[in-house]
Design a protein around this motif. Structure first.
Motif, mmCIF file in Angstrom:
data_model
loop_
_atom_site.group_PDB
_atom_site.id
_atom_site.type_symbol
_atom_site.label_atom_id
_atom_site.label_comp_id
_atom_site.label_asym_id
_atom_site.label_seq_id
_atom_site.Cartn_x
_atom_site.Cartn_y
_atom_site.Cartn_z
ATOM 1 N N ASP A 97 0.993 -1.118 -0.269
ATOM 2 C CA ASP A 97 0.169 0.212 -0.063
ATOM 3 C C ASP A 97 0.906 1.250 0.265
ATOM 4 N N ILE A 98 0.286 2.435 -0.588
ATOM 5 C CA ILE A 98 1.063 3.456 -0.479
ATOM 6 C C ILE A 98 -0.185 4.697 -0.446
ATOM 7 N N GLU A 99 0.035 5.423 0.640
ATOM 8 C CA GLU A 99 -1.183 6.185 0.963
ATOM 9 C C GLU A 99 -0.322 7.591 1.001
ATOM 10 N N LEU A 100 -0.763 8.761 0.394
ATOM 11 C CA LEU A 100 -0.272 10.325 -0.002
ATOM 12 C C LEU A 100 -1.604 11.332 0.616
ATOM 13 N N ARG A 101 -1.306 11.944 1.925
ATOM 14 C CA ARG A 101 -2.268 12.979 2.095
ATOM 15 C C ARG A 101 -1.333 14.575 2.497
ATOM 16 N N TYR A 102 -2.506 15.222 1.324
ATOM 17 C CA TYR A 102 -1.980 16.535 0.816
ATOM 18 C C TYR A 102 -2.206 17.745 1.762
ATOM 19 N N ASN A 107 2.537 22.952 2.023
ATOM 20 C CA ASN A 107 2.803 22.878 0.990
ATOM 21 C C ASN A 107 4.058 21.531 1.315
ATOM 22 N N ARG A 108 3.223 20.332 1.493
ATOM 23 C CA ARG A 108 4.123 19.101 1.628
ATOM 24 C C ARG A 108 2.899 17.638 1.607
ATOM 25 N N ALA A 109 2.986 16.841 0.954
ATOM 26 C CA ALA A 109 2.320 15.703 1.273
ATOM 27 C C ALA A 109 3.878 14.194 2.222
ATOM 28 N N GLU A 110 2.144 14.445 2.918
ATOM 29 C CA GLU A 110 2.351 12.969 3.995
ATOM 30 C C GLU A 110 3.039 12.140 3.214
ATOM 31 N N VAL A 111 3.407 10.646 3.239
ATOM 32 C CA VAL A 111 3.571 10.141 2.510
ATOM 33 C C VAL A 111 3.487 8.443 3.963
ATOM 34 N N ARG A 112 3.313 7.713 3.031
ATOM 35 C CA ARG A 112 3.038 5.707 4.013
ATOM 36 C C ARG A 112 3.415 5.265 3.018
ATOM 37 N N SER A 113 4.303 4.195 3.242
ATOM 38 C CA SER A 113 4.414 2.995 2.069
ATOM 39 C C SER A 113 4.544 2.045 3.201
ATOM 40 N N ALA A 114 3.821 0.562 2.706
ATOM 41 C CA ALA A 114 4.069 -0.619 3.490
ATOM 42 C C ALA A 114 4.120 -1.688 2.644
ATOM 43 N N SER A 115 4.300 -3.440 3.099
ATOM 44 C CA SER A 115 3.857 -4.681 2.793
ATOM 45 C C SER A 115 3.101 -4.849 3.536
#
Length: 142
Positions: A97-102, A107-115
């Motif tokens: 999974d990969i999540e983005l939150r603007y 002026n940033r997008a938080e990101v999370r990527s996990a198996s």
């Protein structure tokens, strides 16, 4: 050979037991699990990865398009300032999974990527986010 068959069967069966990464009501990222198979801009230490710089709504749209153009990546949920996508590995079809939150105010997008499976991801999630960052920065400059 026998051990390999058991290992593959166990992996296939455990693939069915997955849980959502975030609370759909507020799109907050869940914490990374204790196993080293996740990176997040909201974590500290070895699981931390820098957020992406996004300076406008147009760049936010570009970031989403860039992610969704990556191989084997599909939308799970999309809201105005949030994107949850899933990607599958080429051979074994493992789900990540990969999540983005603007956050326009910073002026940033938080990101999370996990198996979803396994204990260690061999840095696949970190490499995915860094590839996304590189492709996004190149697209912004064109």
């Amino acid at each position: 050979m026998y051990k390999l068959i058991i290992l593959l069967a166990a992996s296939a069966l455990s693939a069915c037991s997955t849980a959502p990464m975030q609370n759909a009501a507020n799109t907050q990222f869940g914490p990374c699990p204790s196993a080293p198979r996740c990176v997040s801009s909201l974590e500290v230490g070895s699981k931390h990865i820098a957020a992406l710089t996004v300076n406008s709504v147009e760049q936010w749209q570009l970031l989403q398009e860039t992610l969704l153009n990556m191989p084997r990546t599909n939308v799970v949920e999309r809201q105005a300032n949030y994107l949850h996508a899933v990607t599958h590995s080429a051979i074994m079809r493992y789900r990540d999974d990969i999540e983005l939150r603007y956050q326009p105010n910073t002026n940033r997008a938080e990101v999370r990527s996990a198996s979803y499976l396994g204990y260690y991801d061999f840095e696949v999630n970190r490499e995915r986010v860094e590839t996304l960052r590189k492709l996004f920065n190149a697209a912004k400059n064109n």
